[in-house]
Write a protein that holds these residues in place. Structure first.
Motif, mmCIF file in Angstrom:
data_model
loop_
_atom_site.group_PDB
_atom_site.id
_atom_site.type_symbol
_atom_site.label_atom_id
_atom_site.label_comp_id
_atom_site.label_asym_id
_atom_site.label_seq_id
_atom_site.Cartn_x
_atom_site.Cartn_y
_atom_site.Cartn_z
ATOM 1 N N LEU A 529 11.418 -48.057 89.892
ATOM 2 C CA LEU A 529 10.575 -47.538 88.690
ATOM 3 C C LEU A 529 10.149 -48.422 87.055
ATOM 4 N N SER A 530 11.838 -48.191 86.646
ATOM 5 C CA SER A 530 12.360 -48.490 85.096
ATOM 6 C C SER A 530 11.940 -49.616 85.318
ATOM 7 N N GLU A 531 12.316 -50.257 85.935
ATOM 8 C CA GLU A 531 12.137 -52.343 86.565
ATOM 9 C C GLU A 531 10.483 -52.336 86.377
ATOM 10 N N ARG A 532 9.845 -51.726 87.189
ATOM 11 C CA ARG A 532 8.426 -52.368 87.140
ATOM 12 C C ARG A 532 8.109 -51.887 85.512
ATOM 13 N N ASP A 533 8.129 -51.302 84.889
ATOM 14 C CA ASP A 533 7.704 -50.901 83.607
ATOM 15 C C ASP A 533 8.098 -51.793 82.586
ATOM 16 N N VAL A 534 9.697 -52.569 82.943
ATOM 17 C CA VAL A 534 9.925 -52.780 81.670
ATOM 18 C C VAL A 534 9.682 -54.477 81.965
ATOM 19 N N ARG A 535 9.133 -54.827 83.840
ATOM 20 C CA ARG A 535 9.224 -56.071 83.827
ATOM 21 C C ARG A 535 7.226 -56.007 83.077
ATOM 22 N N LEU A 536 6.851 -54.727 84.289
ATOM 23 C CA LEU A 536 5.241 -55.950 83.126
ATOM 24 C C LEU A 536 5.800 -56.176 81.801
ATOM 25 N N GLY A 543 5.390 -63.398 79.353
ATOM 26 C CA GLY A 543 4.717 -64.585 80.588
ATOM 27 C C GLY A 543 4.119 -65.348 80.719
ATOM 28 N N HIS A 544 3.575 -66.239 79.337
ATOM 29 C CA HIS A 544 2.484 -67.201 79.064
ATOM 30 C C HIS A 544 3.392 -68.314 79.201
ATOM 31 N N LEU A 545 4.736 -68.452 78.223
ATOM 32 C CA LEU A 545 5.334 -69.097 77.456
ATOM 33 C C LEU A 545 5.629 -70.075 79.127
ATOM 34 N N ARG A 546 6.006 -71.283 78.375
ATOM 35 C CA ARG A 546 6.283 -72.461 79.449
ATOM 36 C C ARG A 546 7.298 -72.282 79.489
ATOM 37 N N GLY A 547 7.954 -72.848 81.032
ATOM 38 C CA GLY A 547 9.311 -71.893 81.546
ATOM 39 C C GLY A 547 9.143 -70.986 81.471
ATOM 40 N N VAL A 548 8.623 -69.883 81.591
ATOM 41 C CA VAL A 548 8.981 -68.318 81.409
ATOM 42 C C VAL A 548 7.838 -67.939 83.238
ATOM 43 N N GLY A 549 8.422 -67.953 84.010
ATOM 44 C CA GLY A 549 7.345 -67.879 85.383
ATOM 45 C C GLY A 549 8.127 -66.422 85.688
ATOM 46 N N PRO A 550 7.403 -65.757 86.831
ATOM 47 C CA PRO A 550 7.575 -64.529 87.436
ATOM 48 C C PRO A 550 8.911 -63.893 88.219
ATOM 49 N N ILE A 556 15.327 -60.624 83.581
ATOM 50 C CA ILE A 556 15.145 -60.644 82.708
ATOM 51 C C ILE A 556 15.328 -58.759 82.630
ATOM 52 N N SER A 557 14.036 -58.564 83.123
ATOM 53 C CA SER A 557 13.862 -57.407 83.901
ATOM 54 C C SER A 557 14.702 -56.648 83.978
ATOM 55 N N GLN A 558 15.351 -57.162 85.087
ATOM 56 C CA GLN A 558 17.002 -56.554 85.834
ATOM 57 C C GLN A 558 18.003 -56.485 85.309
ATOM 58 N N LYS A 559 17.977 -57.260 84.060
ATOM 59 C CA LYS A 559 19.457 -56.918 83.691
ATOM 60 C C LYS A 559 18.784 -56.336 81.678
ATOM 61 N N ALA A 560 18.284 -55.841 81.523
ATOM 62 C CA ALA A 560 17.701 -55.100 81.103
ATOM 63 C C ALA A 560 18.483 -53.845 81.232
ATOM 64 N N GLU A 561 18.317 -53.488 82.786
ATOM 65 C CA GLU A 561 18.687 -51.933 83.411
ATOM 66 C C GLU A 561 18.125 -50.929 82.316
ATOM 67 N N GLY A 562 16.968 -51.110 82.503
ATOM 68 C CA GLY A 562 16.284 -50.119 81.826
ATOM 69 C C GLY A 562 15.943 -49.390 80.406
ATOM 70 N N LEU A 563 16.444 -50.318 79.572
ATOM 71 C CA LEU A 563 16.500 -49.899 78.677
ATOM 72 C C LEU A 563 15.212 -51.164 77.585
ATOM 73 N N PHE A 564 14.294 -50.218 76.722
ATOM 74 C CA PHE A 564 13.562 -50.739 76.277
ATOM 75 C C PHE A 564 13.022 -51.737 75.006
ATOM 76 N N GLU A 565 14.383 -51.210 74.595
ATOM 77 C CA GLU A 565 14.732 -51.381 72.846
ATOM 78 C C GLU A 565 14.871 -52.897 73.201
ATOM 79 N N TRP A 566 15.725 -53.018 74.548
ATOM 80 C CA TRP A 566 16.847 -54.111 75.048
ATOM 81 C C TRP A 566 15.430 -55.168 75.366
ATOM 82 N N ALA A 567 14.779 -54.842 76.299
ATOM 83 C CA ALA A 567 13.328 -55.782 76.449
ATOM 84 C C ALA A 567 12.816 -56.229 75.342
ATOM 85 N N ARG A 568 11.999 -55.659 74.494
ATOM 86 C CA ARG A 568 11.545 -55.981 73.583
ATOM 87 C C ARG A 568 12.343 -57.448 72.419
ATOM 88 N N LEU A 569 14.166 -57.013 72.385
ATOM 89 C CA LEU A 569 15.057 -57.662 71.520
ATOM 90 C C LEU A 569 15.167 -58.732 72.599
#
Length: 696
Positions: A529-536, A543-550, A556-569
């Protein structure tokens, strides 16, 4: 109100038939296809079933008085499309304004596939929204939904069917609902609470009879098949309908006291009543038409709330500590958790814990969840308060002002509480400024809430965010003792307190020992669930950037380990608009090469600082000096103030441009791009990072 609208309402009051047009559609009492309700809700939204409470009086704030002792309100809202907003309109000495409220969850400790419905099996759910307990592992029992609905309906048979039919039909219809967006669920909870108050407490005061008829027409509209079926997809408009309905009912419930206030002010009570009634009728008719026409004009609506001008001058309270719309969750994320909290708020069982302590490690998104709940609650007319501690405001001793701030907020949102609070400070003026937290809690919160028990529409919600940032342990000792006290455990059954913090020893020791505190950890949320939300979140940001696909987003979402602040940064680091060097592809690679583990946030902070601050000795010295200036200030200061202060430094070599030093620090510091805000760390973990030499 502008003069043209006021004139129009006054002229229409002379012709009552034109002011209260009948509903354009015939009401229906059931849904044809209840399994298809959430076709347009956003990805990741949860599904649940709304249930009727067998304890109707509890949802109606346990009132035993005549129905025209209802209640609601709202403070000025932020320009957020998610909240609906609120504005005060001064008319003479009265203030017309508005208000809002909440609803069920899965066991979000259990991982589910994304495409699996969260609440598809009614047998596996515990009824929550309208009177039953939350999920099984919360330790609160449930009630069979059919039994509860039939009990609620049976209690209403003594009232005339012609008057109660729309409310009874609505109560019957909501028992069939599934797959409701959490925001729509919150609005639904408010509307159910109102409907059950009408069912149980019938009153036909002629002076507000036309407004009562308008409310009945709203419920006729709500029982139309398409209304409930499209509730999630049209949740913004649906929430505004809940807001305006709660405001109208609050006016009705406080009508007697309001008329007395108008008389003391030399106003014509009948004239003012017609004006308010017409205002609500026009607003509700317009919102229902918007809903039918699939329109969402994005216009904030305001309830026309009447507040007496009582003697609350000199009431010392904290400022700038309220809800922040920029901190809300991305729509479609955290749906299970938000639904769980909504269930707890609406649960009317006697043994529901008054406090929910939401905790977890830094960066998990606790504050985003708290602010989302507070915003939604306010946007539908709920009576509540949101106070947020911050490490850089510790010198203000906000813990001594928290309770006064909460009581002030409640007084701004509910006329009955406002009168009770005014009575309390009239008897003891020292309550306006005392630092005695225990005394404040007793006289400004507990006693007024007990005094007006039954006068508030729906529940009372107090959100206390980032309790761990209030200061050192001794500074919050008295506040924790109040929260854990028997006095808090015995608050009226419609009162809820949501507390968020990191798991510090003193907080954990006190709150875990209290029977009326339910403890929930974000660290227990399943990885899926955490990874799903971070991925969204990451897909939305980069996701719109060139070279950043699914595939990149997933990595990156797996790397975040559920930390939204890390995902934001990480998104800030990758975004080419916020960087100086390297392509998007190169920066994604740098993010993926950061070490994982317990120091994930620290590694990201170091990467951003190394990328932003040149490593020559002069620049580093200047950077250290400016950051010391920021971190040692007793309160956060604006960039221009920091610059002006530095212009008075004794050594000329220290009088450099602060803006030039900090212009690349926007991902980490607030007040850089938005100069109207003071400069402060965007997250408490960055403050900790800077202050610990071994980490930074």
């Amino acid at each position: 109100m502008d003069s043209n609208r006021l004139k129009r309402r006054r002229s229409s009051s002379a012709n009552p038939s034109s002011s209260f047009p009948p509903s354009s559609k015939k009401p229906r009492t059931s849904l044809v296809n209840p399994s298809n309700l959430d076709a347009s809700s956003s990805q990741g939204s949860s599904q649940a079933t709304a249930h009727l409470s067998s304890d109707i009086q509890a949802l109606g704030s346990a009132s035993q008085e005549s129905m025209w002792v209802f209640a609601h309100s709202s403070e000025p809202g932020s320009p957020s499309p998610i909240t609906g907003g609120s504005t005060d309109i001064h008319v003479g000495r009265a203030i017309y304004e508005h208000r809002g409220q909440f609803q069920v969850p899965p066991n979000y400790k259990t991982q589910r596939p994304e495409d699996q419905p969260t609440f598809g099996n009614m047998d596996s759910m515990l009824p929550a929204l309208l009177g039953m307990g939350p999920v099984t592992d919360m330790g609160v029992g449930g009630v069979d939904p059919a039994t509860s609905a039939h009990t609620a309906l049976a209690e209403t048979q003594r009232f005339p069917d012609t008057y109660l039919k729309p409310f009874k039909d609505f109560n019957q219809a909501v028992t069939t609902l599934t797959k409701i967006h959490p925001y729509a669920r919150m609005a639904l909870g408010m509307l159910v609470a109102i409907s059950q108050m009408f069912v149980v407490q019938q009153t036909r005061d002629e002076r507000v009879s036309r407004l009562l008829d308008t409310v009945r027409k709203v419920y006729e509209f709500l029982t139309e098949e398409t209304t409930l079926k499209e509730m999630s997809g049209k949740r913004e408009t649906f929430a505004k309908i809940a807001l305006m309905t709660s405001g109208a009912v609050q006016f009705i419930k406080n009508y007697s006291a309001t008329v007395d206030f108008w008389k003391r002010s030399g106003k014509d009570g009948d004239y003012e009543t017609r004006d308010v009634s017409i205002a609500y009728t026009e607003a509700l008719e317009d919102l229902m038409q918007q809903y039918r026409r699939h329109e969402d004009r994005g216009v904030q609506v305001d309830a026309f709330r009447v507040l007496e001008e009582l003697d609350l001058d000199g009431f010392a309270r904290a400022r700038g500590v309220g809800v922040n719309w920029t901190k809300r969750c991305l729509d479609g994320t955290r749906t299970e958790i938000l639904t769980d909290i909504i269930n707890w708020i609406y649960d009317t069982a006697d043994n529901v814990p008054r406090i929910l302590w939401f905790h977890g490690q830094a960066g998990k998104g606790k504050s985003a969840i708290a602010h989302t709940i507070a915003l939604w609650f306010k946007s539908i007319g709920g009576v509540g308060s949101c106070c947020c501690f911050s490490r850089d405001w510790q010198a203000e001793h906000l813990e001594e002002q928290l309770i006064r701030t909460v009581s002030w907020d409640l007084a701004e949102r509910d006329p009955a509480f406002r009168r009770a609070l005014a009575d309390a400070v009239a008897k003891d003026d020292a309550l306006k400024t005392t630092s005695d937290i225990v005394l404040q809690w007793k006289r400004l919160i507990s006693e007024p809430l007990h005094k007006i028990s039954g006068h508030i529409v729906g529940n009372v919600l107090v959100v206390v965010d980032a309790l761990d940032e209030s200061g050192a342990g001794p500074s919050r000792r008295h506040l924790l003792s109040v929260l854990a006290s028997a006095q808090t455990a015995e608050l009226p059954r419609n009162v809820r307190i949501l507390v968020t913090s990191r798991t510090l020893p003193d907080i954990e020791h006190v709150l875990n020992a209290a029977q009326h505190v339910r403890s929930t950890s974000l660290d227990d949320v399943s990885i899926g669930l955490s990874e799903r939300d971070v991925r969204l979140y990451i897909m939305k940001k980069v996701g719109h950037l060139r070279g950043v696909g699914p595939a990149v987003v997933h990595a990156i979402s797996q790397k975040a380990e559920g930390l939204f602040e890390w995902a934001r940064l990480a998104c800030e680091f990758v975004n080419p608009g916020a960087v100086k060097n390297g392509s998007v592809k190169e920066r994604v690679a740098n993010v993926m090469n950061l070490r994982s583990g317990g120091g994930l946030l620290d590694a990201m902070y170091r990467a951003i600082l190394e990328d932003s601050i040149p490593k020559d000795e002069t620049t580093l010295t200047q950077f250290h000096s400016v950051m010391q200036q920021i971190m040692s200030a007793l309160e956060p200061l604006h960039l221009n103030t920091l610059n002006k202060m530095r212009s008075h430094f004794p050594d000329k070599e220290d009088r450099y441009d602060v803006i030039a030093i900090l212009e690349s620090m926007a991902p980490l510091l607030g007040g850089i791009t938005d100069r109207s805000c003071p400069v402060r760390p965007l997250h408490a973990s960055f403050y900790d990072f800077l202050m610990d030499r071994s980490r930074s």
